[in-house]
Design a protein around this motif. Structure first.
Motif, PDB file in Angstrom:
ATOM      1  N   PRO A  40     -16.420 -37.793 -13.589  1.00 25.17           N
ATOM      2  CA  PRO A  40     -15.913 -38.370 -14.731  1.00 25.17           C
ATOM      3  C   PRO A  40     -15.587 -39.768 -14.492  1.00 25.17           C
ATOM      4  CG  PRO A  40     -14.422 -36.678 -14.246  1.00 25.17           C
ATOM      5  CD  PRO A  40     -15.692 -36.858 -13.241  1.00 25.17           C
ATOM      6  N   SER A  41     -15.320 -40.667 -15.635  1.00 24.32           N
ATOM      7  CA  SER A  41     -14.930 -41.817 -15.491  1.00 24.32           C
ATOM      8  C   SER A  41     -13.592 -42.076 -14.747  1.00 24.32           C
ATOM      9  CB  SER A  41     -14.772 -42.562 -16.891  1.00 24.32           C
ATOM     10  OG  SER A  41     -16.080 -42.901 -17.559  1.00 24.32           O
ATOM     11  N   GLN A  42     -13.511 -42.892 -14.028  1.00 26.33           N
ATOM     12  CA  GLN A  42     -12.085 -43.019 -13.140  1.00 26.33           C
ATOM     13  C   GLN A  42     -11.927 -42.092 -12.130  1.00 26.33           C
ATOM     14  OE1 GLN A  42     -10.416 -45.849 -13.986  1.00 26.33           O
ATOM     15  NE2 GLN A  42     -12.560 -46.322 -15.077  1.00 26.33           N
ATOM     16  N   ALA A  43     -12.788 -41.372 -11.712  1.00 24.39           N
ATOM     17  CA  ALA A  43     -12.520 -40.052 -10.902  1.00 24.39           C
ATOM     18  C   ALA A  43     -12.724 -40.870  -9.151  1.00 24.39           C
ATOM     19  CB  ALA A  43     -13.924 -39.397 -10.680  1.00 24.39           C
ATOM     20  N   GLY A  44     -13.184 -42.183  -9.018  1.00 27.61           N
ATOM     21  CA  GLY A  44     -13.059 -42.945  -7.952  1.00 27.61           C
ATOM     22  C   GLY A  44     -14.450 -42.985  -7.149  1.00 27.61           C
ATOM     23  N   LYS A  45     -15.479 -43.036  -7.837  1.00 23.34           N
ATOM     24  CA  LYS A  45     -16.970 -43.088  -7.348  1.00 23.34           C
ATOM     25  C   LYS A  45     -17.199 -44.364  -6.526  1.00 23.34           C
ATOM     26  CE  LYS A  45     -18.794 -41.922 -11.135  1.00 23.34           C
ATOM     27  NZ  LYS A  45     -17.462 -41.254 -12.027  1.00 23.34           N
ATOM     28  N   THR A  46     -16.879 -45.685  -7.444  1.00 27.87           N
ATOM     29  CA  THR A  46     -16.996 -46.745  -6.870  1.00 27.87           C
ATOM     30  C   THR A  46     -16.235 -47.019  -5.781  1.00 27.87           C
ATOM     31  OG1 THR A  46     -17.729 -47.522  -9.089  1.00 27.87           O
ATOM     32  CG2 THR A  46     -17.031 -49.170  -7.381  1.00 27.87           C
ATOM     33  N   ARG A  47     -14.768 -46.577  -5.715  1.00 26.24           N
ATOM     34  CA  ARG A  47     -13.772 -46.747  -4.727  1.00 26.24           C
ATOM     35  C   ARG A  47     -14.389 -46.140  -3.335  1.00 26.24           C
ATOM     36  NH1 ARG A  47     -10.932 -43.647  -2.028  1.00 26.24           N
ATOM     37  NH2 ARG A  47     -11.163 -41.994  -3.772  1.00 26.24           N
ATOM     38  N   ILE A  48     -14.842 -45.054  -3.413  1.00 25.66           N
ATOM     39  CA  ILE A  48     -15.302 -44.036  -2.363  1.00 25.66           C
ATOM     40  C   ILE A  48     -16.538 -45.057  -1.775  1.00 25.66           C
ATOM     41  CG2 ILE A  48     -16.863 -42.197  -1.626  1.00 25.66           C
ATOM     42  CD1 ILE A  48     -15.123 -40.478  -3.557  1.00 25.66           C
ATOM     43  N   VAL A  49     -17.561 -45.366  -2.487  1.00 25.64           N
ATOM     44  CA  VAL A  49     -18.504 -46.113  -1.916  1.00 25.64           C
ATOM     45  C   VAL A  49     -18.003 -47.662  -1.256  1.00 25.64           C
ATOM     46  CG1 VAL A  49     -20.673 -47.610  -2.523  1.00 25.64           C
ATOM     47  CG2 VAL A  49     -20.256 -45.502  -3.362  1.00 25.64           C
ATOM     48  N   ASN A  50     -17.083 -48.241  -1.964  1.00 25.14           N
ATOM     49  CA  ASN A  50     -16.417 -49.599  -1.290  1.00 25.14           C
ATOM     50  C   ASN A  50     -15.548 -49.184  -0.079  1.00 25.14           C
ATOM     51  OD1 ASN A  50     -17.676 -51.436  -3.359  1.00 25.14           O
ATOM     52  ND2 ASN A  50     -16.038 -50.776  -4.612  1.00 25.14           N
ATOM     53  N   SER A  51     -14.762 -48.097   0.087  1.00 27.95           N
ATOM     54  CA  SER A  51     -14.144 -47.731   1.169  1.00 27.95           C
ATOM     55  C   SER A  51     -15.162 -47.504   2.293  1.00 27.95           C
ATOM     56  CB  SER A  51     -12.981 -46.661   1.004  1.00 27.95           C
ATOM     57  OG  SER A  51     -12.133 -46.927  -0.084  1.00 27.95           O
TER      58      SER A  51
END
Length: 164
Positions: A44-55
């Protein structure tokens, strides 16, 4: 009662299994897609998908080239056709900045919001996912990672065959 020290808080412990998957799916040879396919993070939105890739990219010391698939047109991906005599060629793919054309293995292509992309755009991404190529343009990222929200419509089978 112990106080929580926010300086020591991290999501990375929870991310380790996903980082392990991402590490396994790195292209072993620049420009040749991993035989395991490409990882798609779905949630879902805001689950952290982009954050995981960036990290993950930060940990590896690479740049993330983020592509918002729902905002692009097929021509942005495949380039615009033009004729030189009897030969039809295509302009440079607009989704790839020229500075990335000669780079090798020091960036990750992140295809975000695939569930919202038009089918024509998804079709244009198939060779990027399987051959690291957009028309005649060969790319050499470290990996290609995709993300989507739980789809409201079925995603095309050829696309799903290239994603884990």
């Amino acid at each position: 009662m112990a106080k929580l020290n926010v300086d020591n808080c991290t999501w990375l412990d929870r991310d380790e299994p996903i980082f392990t998957l991402l590490d396994a799916m790195v292209d072993r040879e620049p420009g040749v897609a991993s035989p395991l396919g490409n990882l798609m993070l779905c949630g879902p939105s805001q689950a952290g998908k982009t954050r995981i890739v960036n990290s993950w990219a930060e940990r590896r010391g690479v740049t993330v080239l983020s592509i918002q698939a729902q905002m692009d047109q097929p021509e942005d991906i495949g380039g615009y056709p033009f004729r030189t005599g009897q030969v039809v060629n295509y302009t440079h793919p607009q989704i790839i900045p020229p500075a990335f054309m000669d780079r090798e293995g020091d960036y990750v292509i992140f295809l975000d919001e695939l569930d919202k992309a038009p089918e024509a755009v998804l079709s244009c991404l198939l060779t990027l996912l399987s051959e690291r190529r957009i028309r005649q343009t060969k790319l050499k990222p470290l990996a290609v990672v995709a993300a989507c929200n739980p789809p409201k419509r079925p995603l095309p089978n050829p696309l799903m065959a290239r994603l884990l």
